[in-house]
Design a protein around this motif. Sequence first.
Motif, PDB file in Angstrom:
ATOM      1  N   PHE A   1       0.425  -0.407   6.733  1.00  0.00           N
ATOM      2  CA  PHE A   1       1.124  -0.262   5.273  1.00  0.00           C
ATOM      3  C   PHE A   1       0.233  -0.525   4.167  1.00  0.00           C
ATOM      4  O   PHE A   1      -0.415  -1.460   4.165  1.00  0.00           O
ATOM      5  N   ALA A   2       0.260   0.661   3.096  1.00  0.00           N
ATOM      6  CA  ALA A   2      -0.583   0.125   1.863  1.00  0.00           C
ATOM      7  C   ALA A   2       0.723  -0.175   0.909  1.00  0.00           C
ATOM      8  O   ALA A   2       1.613   0.689   0.825  1.00  0.00           O
ATOM      9  N   VAL A   3       0.430  -1.223   0.319  1.00  0.00           N
ATOM     10  CA  VAL A   3       1.417  -1.424  -1.042  1.00  0.00           C
ATOM     11  C   VAL A   3       0.758  -1.528  -2.151  1.00  0.00           C
ATOM     12  O   VAL A   3      -0.240  -2.229  -2.418  1.00  0.00           O
ATOM     13  N   ASP A   4       1.411  -0.792  -3.136  1.00  0.00           N
ATOM     14  CA  ASP A   4       0.945  -0.779  -4.517  1.00  0.00           C
ATOM     15  C   ASP A   4       1.663  -1.806  -5.159  1.00  0.00           C
ATOM     16  O   ASP A   4       2.870  -2.174  -5.521  1.00  0.00           O
ATOM     17  N   LEU A   5       0.882  -2.998  -5.601  1.00  0.00           N
ATOM     18  CA  LEU A   5       1.180  -4.147  -6.221  1.00  0.00           C
ATOM     19  C   LEU A   5       1.749  -3.839  -7.684  1.00  0.00           C
ATOM     20  O   LEU A   5       2.541  -4.862  -8.113  1.00  0.00           O
ATOM     21  N   ALA A   6       1.574  -2.981  -8.327  1.00  0.00           N
ATOM     22  CA  ALA A   6       2.003  -2.787  -9.576  1.00  0.00           C
ATOM     23  C   ALA A   6       3.301  -2.264  -9.383  1.00  0.00           C
ATOM     24  O   ALA A   6       4.188  -2.479 -10.325  1.00  0.00           O
ATOM     25  N   THR A   7       3.913  -1.709  -8.312  1.00  0.00           N
ATOM     26  CA  THR A   7       5.488  -1.386  -8.151  1.00  0.00           C
ATOM     27  C   THR A   7       6.142  -1.844  -7.164  1.00  0.00           C
ATOM     28  O   THR A   7       7.246  -1.687  -7.079  1.00  0.00           O
ATOM     29  N   ASN A   8       5.379  -2.668  -6.295  1.00  0.00           N
ATOM     30  CA  ASN A   8       5.892  -3.193  -5.022  1.00  0.00           C
ATOM     31  C   ASN A   8       6.545  -2.371  -4.243  1.00  0.00           C
ATOM     32  O   ASN A   8       7.376  -2.486  -3.547  1.00  0.00           O
ATOM     33  N   ARG A   9       6.023  -1.151  -4.128  1.00  0.00           N
ATOM     34  CA  ARG A   9       6.247  -0.067  -3.196  1.00  0.00           C
ATOM     35  C   ARG A   9       5.260   0.093  -2.061  1.00  0.00           C
ATOM     36  O   ARG A   9       3.917   0.068  -2.444  1.00  0.00           O
ATOM     37  N   VAL A  10       5.640   0.515  -0.880  1.00  0.00           N
ATOM     38  CA  VAL A  10       4.827   1.219   0.216  1.00  0.00           C
ATOM     39  C   VAL A  10       4.436   2.463  -0.270  1.00  0.00           C
ATOM     40  O   VAL A  10       5.327   3.526  -0.336  1.00  0.00           O
ATOM     41  N   VAL A  11       3.133   2.686  -0.345  1.00  0.00           N
ATOM     42  CA  VAL A  11       2.704   3.968  -0.861  1.00  0.00           C
ATOM     43  C   VAL A  11       2.300   4.883   0.465  1.00  0.00           C
ATOM     44  O   VAL A  11       2.048   6.061   0.431  1.00  0.00           O
TER      45      VAL A  11
END
Length: 914
Positions: A291-301
């Motif tokens: 899983f890749a997580v965007d730390l700016a939005t705390n969402r799995v992208v």
Amino acid sequence: MPSRLLLLLILGLGLAQTPAARAQPRPARTATVLQVPGTREFCRIDEKGRSVLPSGRYVTPAGQLVRITHDPFGLALAPDGRTAVTLHNGVFTRLDLASLAAVRVPSYDGTIRSPLSNGSFLGVAFSADSKKVYLSGGDNGAVIIYDLEKMQRLDSISLNGACAGQQYADSFTSDLVLNEAAHELLALDRANFRLVRLDLNTRQVTASVPVGRQPFGLALSPDGRTALVANVGQYAYPLITGATPKNADSIMISRHPYGNDTKESREGTVVEGRQIPGVGSPLAPEAMSVFAVDLATNRVVDRFKTGHQIGEMVEGAEVVGGASPNSLAVGRQLAYVTNATNDNLTVIDYRNHRLLGDIPLKVDSRLDKYRGLLPFGLCLSRDERTLYVALLGFNAVAVVDVATRTTRGLIPTGWGPARVRLSADEKTLYVTSCRGLGAGPNGGAGFVAPPQGTYIGDIQLGSFQKVPVPTAAQLAAYTKQVLGNTFVPTKLAVNPKNPLPALPGLTPTPIKYVVYITKENRTYDEVLGQLREARGDSTLARFGVNCEYTLPDSLRGKFAHLRVAPNHRKVARQFAFSDNYYCDSDASIHGHHWMLGVVPNEWVEANSNVSKTAKLFSGAPGRRFPGSTGSMDPEDYAETGGLWEALERRHVAFYNFGEANETAHNREAWRDTATGAGHLVMEPMQKALFPRTSHDYAGFNTSIPDQFRMEQFEREFTKKWLTGRQKMPALITMQVPNDHGADVRPADGYPYRQSYMADNDLALGRILHFLSRTPYWKNMLVVVTEDDPQGGVDHVDAHRSLLLLAGPYVKRGYVSHAHANFGAVLKTIYNLLGVPYVNQYDATGTLLQDFFTGTPDFRPYTLERSDLRIFDPQQAMRRYDKTIDWRKVEKGPEMDDEARERADHYRQQKAKSK
């Protein structure tokens, strides 16, 4: 006419040449067999040279090596380049990188206390100033902060509690990464399947991001914007529908509910009147993924499925095991993940949200078609052109060229490398290995117990290596050394008279049936150490014959001429045994993988060596993970399976008594006689094995006598293959576990620990007594071994164990000194049954032709009764309201009813004529 004359002349010349051609010696037929290099050597440790492992492989670690606490699964280098910290279960080691001086925390003398409680797991990270270290608290669900200068604990930050309106409990801390720019720690919670962000200023949880199952590996992109998580879990395991803490004991079912990747496992079913939930698809995005997580939005992208997927065909075989993506290295645009099961790496373009294919790890064309490298930890050079990959199963670090996607070479390590790191100046590699140089002896004359203890898992230290990055010439030499440490191609003259073919199906064999018996936890010396014709230490033979001298002084007079294991001794001397055989495993969770053709992957190794608490009714799904002992979990499966799947692919019939029905959280009560277990957590069994496993035979459960198992075995064998219509399958696997031992139970016939071994010994005698009086005996081989040696001591090596072979084509009164292990046993089975090898250990195992003879001896085996002072079988059976009919046992099995068979024959003939 001329043409006829010419033809006659040609024929005449041909006929004239025939006798001469026959008189010429035919060139000997040869076969090239791969074997481990140590086929004639006993295990040994040589810290300055070449050590011989239980597998028969060598290890010759490059560079400098220091031995440290076993299983160092976590490794971090300090930013200042002076210190390294390795993390073990409940222990960490601080190493000075210049001198390799090591400090163990806690120290053996107790002067340095441990900051850890309830173990620890994988995660270790340094502070930017190199003065503090952050450690995964594992089972306690916390991150521990420790001052390396003052050698004291500073704080503990729990992952439990509320976050964004949701309450989290029962966390289990896995991997850690420091995000210095945000002054935070990223941590994985394997129990709640999430990524957690911890603010180091406030010591609070700031975000919780759901990720995949059993998150294991964590990495951060260089710009700090993306976190990548490798998930090794296959399923979120459910309970039986309607289960509660109050009714759990009464609602359990007696077996695994379904085969893996079947309609029932995906959708659910009904078993023994219970509604059983399914576990869903093994291809779910949450299963074995990155899983890749965007730390700016705390969402799995992104949810990437890496490696080979279940159901695909790879090299002519169906993939049955997930890729087991486990560790990550991240560059400016590309990330790399190790797929342990597939022996490859997947390349991820995380910037553009796409997979770029796999890098196969190739080491030698003679081995590359088999799996067994098990890539684990890895690191990436600063220019992103080179990857260094720890090969857990190959005792080496692979040097991989990123541009060409090829393996440049191999660097020799200790046994089971787990982590590799590159120094900041990129001149030095640092490598940790789980088992270092092996175990060595743990008892016997002259043995001095080390400070860590004598239990196999403690005496076997891990290792830390410091290796200068090799030049091209040095890497070529290292590569040659690694391959030479692993296998030797041997050209053998094919001997068709030997019943064991040199390769699978190469020559005909009279052996058509194999019975593969596994027992539990014994070493060679404690059972057969008295045999003078072999290399043993009689002082350790507490389970021998006339072994009262091994008892405390107060008991010796009471047990004159004590006979604990007379059948083991008799079988060894009547047939054949090895004094140079080793279990590759330390404990049961490894052993039941190794012996069934599945090399334990990084998840099995790490999960088996961590303290963990099951919380079956927790809201944290990871706390219901089976964490198997005698079973293989779906997380553990090899790419194309092991022994079961290999047989199924070749349509070779098999049947199983007792293996693979024990999960870590099952009930093992005396009344669980159907399979030895009561199951509450629903876990699939291997699809190939599920329909071929007895539901009337007790697997591991020391509350049930082995004599009860013998009644079950004899009854089902007779019904299926003697008086019934079915033919005995080519392979029977059978677990007979009570030599494991348990607490004394005088009322149940077990007044001493030795009583369990006596029960097991009598069972072994009964099996051979029974089998050798069946019509199948004339074409049978019986293999007897242990799943692991952890319960005993041995003067050669803590891994040395029992290997007994019996049957008409086994030499009588023979002792084999050839180095053997599970790979050699499986090679024997595959060669006899004409089944291709599955992994590198099968392919390179020692060829045990020395055990066999082409001149059969069909005499049956006659059992030895137990010493009633130590074990009374009638008393052990009393709680089941059963008595043993010794006249029936000694008479042997019931055979076909001739009158019934005659009548059935004529009925069939009559039906055909109509």
